[in-house]
Enzyme design. Sequence first.
Site, mmCIF file in Angstrom:
data_model
loop_
_atom_site.group_PDB
_atom_site.id
_atom_site.type_symbol
_atom_site.label_atom_id
_atom_site.label_comp_id
_atom_site.label_asym_id
_atom_site.label_seq_id
_atom_site.Cartn_x
_atom_site.Cartn_y
_atom_site.Cartn_z
ATOM 1 N N HIS A 10 0.872 -1.127 0.105
ATOM 2 C CA HIS A 10 -0.104 -0.195 -0.138
ATOM 3 C C HIS A 10 0.928 1.354 0.042
ATOM 4 C CE1 HIS A 10 -3.190 2.756 1.170
ATOM 5 N NE2 HIS A 10 -3.924 1.928 0.685
ATOM 6 N N ASP A 90 6.465 21.605 -6.597
ATOM 7 C CA ASP A 90 6.847 22.598 -5.626
ATOM 8 C C ASP A 90 5.763 22.911 -4.642
ATOM 9 O OD1 ASP A 90 9.481 22.883 -6.616
ATOM 10 O OD2 ASP A 90 9.125 24.530 -7.736
ATOM 11 N N HIS A 94 7.312 20.488 0.327
ATOM 12 C CA HIS A 94 7.686 20.825 1.657
ATOM 13 C C HIS A 94 6.397 20.326 2.764
ATOM 14 C CE1 HIS A 94 11.378 22.021 -0.041
ATOM 15 N NE2 HIS A 94 10.897 22.838 -0.894
ATOM 16 N N PRO A 95 6.823 19.939 3.735
ATOM 17 C CA PRO A 95 5.878 19.810 4.767
ATOM 18 C C PRO A 95 5.510 21.145 5.435
ATOM 19 C CG PRO A 95 8.288 19.318 5.701
ATOM 20 C CD PRO A 95 8.140 19.684 4.371
ATOM 21 N N GLY A 98 7.445 20.600 11.132
ATOM 22 C CA GLY A 98 8.477 19.594 11.162
ATOM 23 C C GLY A 98 9.586 19.702 10.292
#
Length: 239
Positions: A10, A90, A94-95, A98
């Site tokens: 998965h 883009d 990015h997170p 964190g």
Amino acid sequence: IDMRQHSGEHPRLGVVDVCPFIPIQGIDMEACATLAARVGANVAERTGAPVYLYGASASSPGRTKLSSLRRGEYEGLEARLTDGAATNHDITRHPDFGAETWTQEAAKSGGCTYGARPVLIAYNVNVPEPDAIVAKRIGTIVRGSGRIIARQGDSKLRTSGMIPSVQGMGVVLEQHGISQVSMNLTNAEECGLLHSFETVKSLAADHGLEVTGSELVGLVPLRCMLEAGRWYAPESRDD
């Protein structure tokens, strides 16, 4: 779990791949979205894991789809966080919280996704074949995103699928010697258990295969169970 030693069928971004907040009763979607973002920020602060927000919690319209945030999965996360040859756009790369660089914490945990969404039904239909050739084909036909039918350089030609609210793929269950069409039904009003099962059953029959059952993962709205019951056991209807 150490993601550096993990493998599976998965799609997944990390140890806590996805944590949805769903308004069932006594709370609305906006409140769930706020709660999901708050929890995601807390997890990132406490663990250092890269956290992405999706659904109603998404920080921009281009980040609402879980599949877009998962693209590249765990194996592509290092390139994603180091500006390497990532498969992500883009907008989704990015997170929200964190680690924004590749750290030991990120390597071990992978990424996490938190968000708010309506009820989603995880439903799999069994196909009697050992290699998922037909199951994978059916998955691309039923899912709303359809399939790529031609490529030319970086350009892709895609045809839409049968049911807009279905996410589908074919997987092998080696232990049982069968395959499954694994589906997420994202809008139970548009497509519930009955509609999805009969669609897969019909497509499998086109390939000379008879489905052998199905599997429900998690909860399901009562109305979906009643709809299926009235179809398959009409004599039991309480009119």
